[in-house]
Write an enzyme that holds these catalytic residues in place. Structure first.
Site, PDB file in Angstrom:
ATOM      1  CE  LYS A  49      30.604 -18.915 -25.799  1.00 21.89           C
ATOM      2  NZ  LYS A  49      29.739 -20.093 -25.967  1.00 21.89           N
ATOM      3  CB  VAL A  66      11.481 -17.295 -32.078  1.00 21.26           C
ATOM      4  CG1 VAL A  66      10.784 -16.607 -33.240  1.00 21.26           C
ATOM      5  CG2 VAL A  66      11.757 -16.301 -30.959  1.00 21.26           C
ATOM      6  NE  ARG A  87      14.433 -18.700 -24.363  1.00 20.73           N
ATOM      7  CZ  ARG A  87      14.757 -18.737 -25.642  1.00 20.73           C
ATOM      8  NH1 ARG A  87      13.857 -19.101 -26.545  1.00 20.73           N
ATOM      9  NH2 ARG A  87      15.972 -18.431 -26.061  1.00 20.73           N
ATOM     10  CD  GLU A 117      20.249 -22.216 -28.952  1.00 23.86           C
ATOM     11  OE1 GLU A 117      19.251 -21.742 -29.485  1.00 23.86           O
ATOM     12  OE2 GLU A 117      21.205 -21.521 -28.541  1.00 23.86           O
ATOM     13  N   GLY A 167      22.077 -13.873 -24.522  1.00 19.05           N
ATOM     14  CA  GLY A 167      21.655 -12.971 -25.599  1.00 19.05           C
ATOM     15  C   GLY A 167      22.832 -12.470 -26.426  1.00 19.05           C
ATOM     16  CD  GLU A 195      32.562 -22.608 -25.279  1.00 16.76           C
ATOM     17  OE1 GLU A 195      32.231 -21.942 -26.262  1.00 16.76           O
ATOM     18  OE2 GLU A 195      31.748 -23.082 -24.497  1.00 16.76           O
ATOM     19  CE  LYS A 196      40.736 -24.896 -31.674  1.00 20.77           C
ATOM     20  NZ  LYS A 196      41.395 -23.611 -31.886  1.00 20.77           N
TER      21      LYS A 196
HETATM   22  P1  ADP Z   1      24.161 -16.587 -25.612  1.00 19.95           P
HETATM   23  O1  ADP Z   1      23.552 -17.336 -24.468  1.00 19.95           O
HETATM   24  O2  ADP Z   1      24.662 -15.243 -25.210  1.00 19.95           O
HETATM   25  O3  ADP Z   1      23.302 -16.564 -26.838  1.00 19.95           O
HETATM   26  P2  ADP Z   1      25.806 -18.755 -26.677  1.00 19.95           P
HETATM   27  O4  ADP Z   1      26.817 -19.473 -25.890  1.00 19.95           O
HETATM   28  O5  ADP Z   1      24.543 -19.452 -27.001  1.00 19.95           O
HETATM   29  O6  ADP Z   1      25.509 -17.351 -25.964  1.00 19.95           O
HETATM   30  O7  ADP Z   1      26.465 -18.269 -28.009  1.00 19.95           O
HETATM   31  C1  ADP Z   1      25.813 -17.376 -28.892  1.00 19.95           C
HETATM   32  C2  ADP Z   1      26.460 -17.439 -30.256  1.00 19.95           C
HETATM   33  O8  ADP Z   1      27.845 -17.119 -30.192  1.00 19.95           O
HETATM   34  C3  ADP Z   1      26.422 -18.820 -30.889  1.00 19.95           C
HETATM   35  O9  ADP Z   1      25.194 -19.064 -31.547  1.00 19.95           O
HETATM   36  C4  ADP Z   1      27.578 -18.695 -31.865  1.00 19.95           C
HETATM   37  O10 ADP Z   1      27.180 -17.954 -32.983  1.00 19.95           O
HETATM   38  C5  ADP Z   1      28.597 -17.890 -31.094  1.00 19.95           C
HETATM   39  N1  ADP Z   1      29.502 -18.762 -30.335  1.00 19.95           N
HETATM   40  C6  ADP Z   1      29.368 -19.125 -29.059  1.00 19.95           C
HETATM   41  N2  ADP Z   1      30.373 -19.968 -28.674  1.00 19.95           N
HETATM   42  C7  ADP Z   1      31.170 -20.116 -29.744  1.00 19.95           C
HETATM   43  C8  ADP Z   1      32.359 -20.863 -30.003  1.00 19.95           C
HETATM   44  N3  ADP Z   1      32.946 -21.602 -29.069  1.00 19.95           N
HETATM   45  N4  ADP Z   1      32.884 -20.796 -31.255  1.00 19.95           N
HETATM   46  C9  ADP Z   1      32.296 -20.039 -32.213  1.00 19.95           C
HETATM   47  N5  ADP Z   1      31.186 -19.324 -32.028  1.00 19.95           N
HETATM   48  C10 ADP Z   1      30.613 -19.344 -30.819  1.00 19.95           C
END
Ligand code: ADP
Length: 447
Positions: A159, A295, A292, A276, A165, A201-202
């Protein structure tokens, strides 16, 4: 003296904010782009200012134009909504330094939470459970980076710290894919966010998406409005949300909520926020905090009777607000269906003239939308047209009420995902609450 709020957004959330301002006797300034002259809330606002052409970059994301509009109209405060500039720390900072109240947390909190590594470090310090991973700087030599990744375990997800997004992420199933995946994500992150810091991340394989709604007064007091389950997603975009999340381990939830409140108290967090999580095998894994309104905020409002947008305004404008956890009474269940202007099968956006439309209504039905018969959906923005929210004593009766509301709802002229919702609300896996975040794309749409 009456305070004046400039609403720096469009569509349903601008209308939602305008309604809240009216209830609090606040004056309103609605901004709009040249392609958005027919927005419903413009007819209801005290003043309106065009901030630029249709393109979002030149209008709703145009910080100098928005600040000039605030200056020109003598606004006291700026309401960002969601999307656009809502989580832009530079915008919040410029509001602050230009003497406007930014309706949300301070720019420094937005900045901290916008950086995923910092956010995770802060969450961990407050004992919020996080996804196991590696957040140090990644070694450049191949063998060393492979060693770090092996420590995290496969499958893993790469990541971008500045990502958002749903962009700047890549899943790696096995070691042979690791190095090229890191290179690609680094390049993408550099291009998209101007920052190529990555972490590992796992990968949680089949989680549900559960989030906790927080309200805090900026003076160290924080309460929660319970949970929402937003597991019905396509390409990380939520389609159906509900409150409260069901079948959750209550011991883990209690601990996690307390930790979330600790985090907000520690930050002197001001306004509303959402923390989240991915949830799998009775465990919560923090993914991010959104600083914020979301939705899906109406489902939390419907099960508590607590107006989150009014709370945002009151906290920011220094209007007295009582935040007492024991006065938040949770009642029944609520579900929200996001109606988008898109083909229900191909998901291609479908802007254009709404020749006719009938909103749903009745007991326990809420319709948050800016559309009307004769409205032309412009092609430049998000495709969200309406949110249908139903409330009932149980999840089962809430689903029935939603099916009935969907039967009543009618839009002619453009395509919407209305029929997808009808199919989903009748789907056995959904009705039994057995879906996870991969269900819609991985099972429902591919079968
Ligand atoms: P963003 O800020 O881009 O929305 P997030 O970290 O909130 O990124 O992750 C968005 C989505 O990606 C999560 O809702 C999930 O569906 C998937 N995701 C993120 N991290 C993981 C993880 N460690 N394992 C599985 N799915 C993940």
């Amino acid at each position: 003296m009456t305070q004046k709020v400039l609403i720096a957004n469009r569509g349903e959330i601008a209308l939602r904010a305008l309604r809240a301002c009216k209830e609090l006797d606040l004056k309103t300034v609605a901004i709009y782009s040249a392609g958005d002259k027919e927005l419903k809330h413009l007819r209801l606002a005290d003043e309106t200012v065009c901030v630029g052409p249709s393109s979002p970059i030149e209008s709703y994301l145009n910080i100098p134009a928005i600040l000039s509009a605030a200056e020109l109209t003598g606004a006291d405060a700026i309401y960002p909504g969601y999307g656009f500039l809502a989580e832009d720390a530079d915008f919040a900072e410029k509001c602050e330094s230009s003497g406007f109240i930014f309706i949300g947390p301070s720019s420094s909190v937005i900045r901290q939470m916008g950086d995923k590594i910092t956010a995770k470090d802060l969450a961990e310090q407050s004992n919020i459970p996080i996804v196991p991973g590696y957040r140090g700087s990644l070694p450049t030599e191949e063998h060393a980076v492979k060693e770090v990744a092996a420590g995290v375990g496969y499958p893993l997800i790469i990541k971008a710290s500045a990502g958002g997004g749903g962009r700047g992420m890549r899943v790696v199933q096995e070691e042979s894919e690791l190095c090229s995946a890191i290179q690609l994500t680094q390049q993408e992150a550099k291009n998209a966010f101007g920052n190529d810091t990555l972490y590992l991340e796992k990968f949680i394989q089949n989680p549900r998406h559960i989030e906790i709604q927080i309200v805090a007064d900026g003076k160290g007091k924080a309460i929660h409005l319970g949970t929402r389950d937003c597991s019905m997603q396509r390409r990380h975009q939520k389609i159906i949300e509900e409150a409260p999340a069901q079948d959750v381990n209550l011991v883990e939830l209690e601990k996690t909520m307390e930790a979330c409140l600790d985090l907000c108290r520690g930050l002197s967090y001001s306004g509303v926020g959402t923390i989240e999580f991915l949830y799998e095998d009775n465990k919560f894994y923090f993914i991010e905090m959104n600083t914020r309104i979301q939705v899906e905020h109406p489902v939390s409002e419907m099960i508590t009777g607590f107006d989150l947008v009014k709370a945002q305004l009151k906290i920011a404008l220094g209007i007295k607000i009582d935040l007492n956890q024991d006065e938040i009474i949770f009642r029944g269940h609520a579900i929200e269906c996001r109606i988008n202007a898109e083909d229900p099968e191909t998901f291609v956006p479908s802007p254009g003239l709404i020749s006719k439309m009938h909103p749903p209504g009745g007991f326990g039905v809420r319709f948050d939308s800016h559309i009307y018969s004769g409205y032309i959906v412009p092609p430049y923005y998000d495709s969200l047209l309406a949110k249908i929210i139903t409330t009932a004593n149980t999840r089962e009766s809430c689903i029935k009420r939603m099916l009935s509301a969907l039967d009543e709802f009618f839009v002619d002229g453009i395509k919407t995902n209305h029929s997808l919702h009808q199919r989903l609300l009748s789907d056995e896996t959904f009705c039994q609450n057995k879906h996870d975040i991969n269900y819609l794309e991985g099972v429902f749409l591919s079968s």
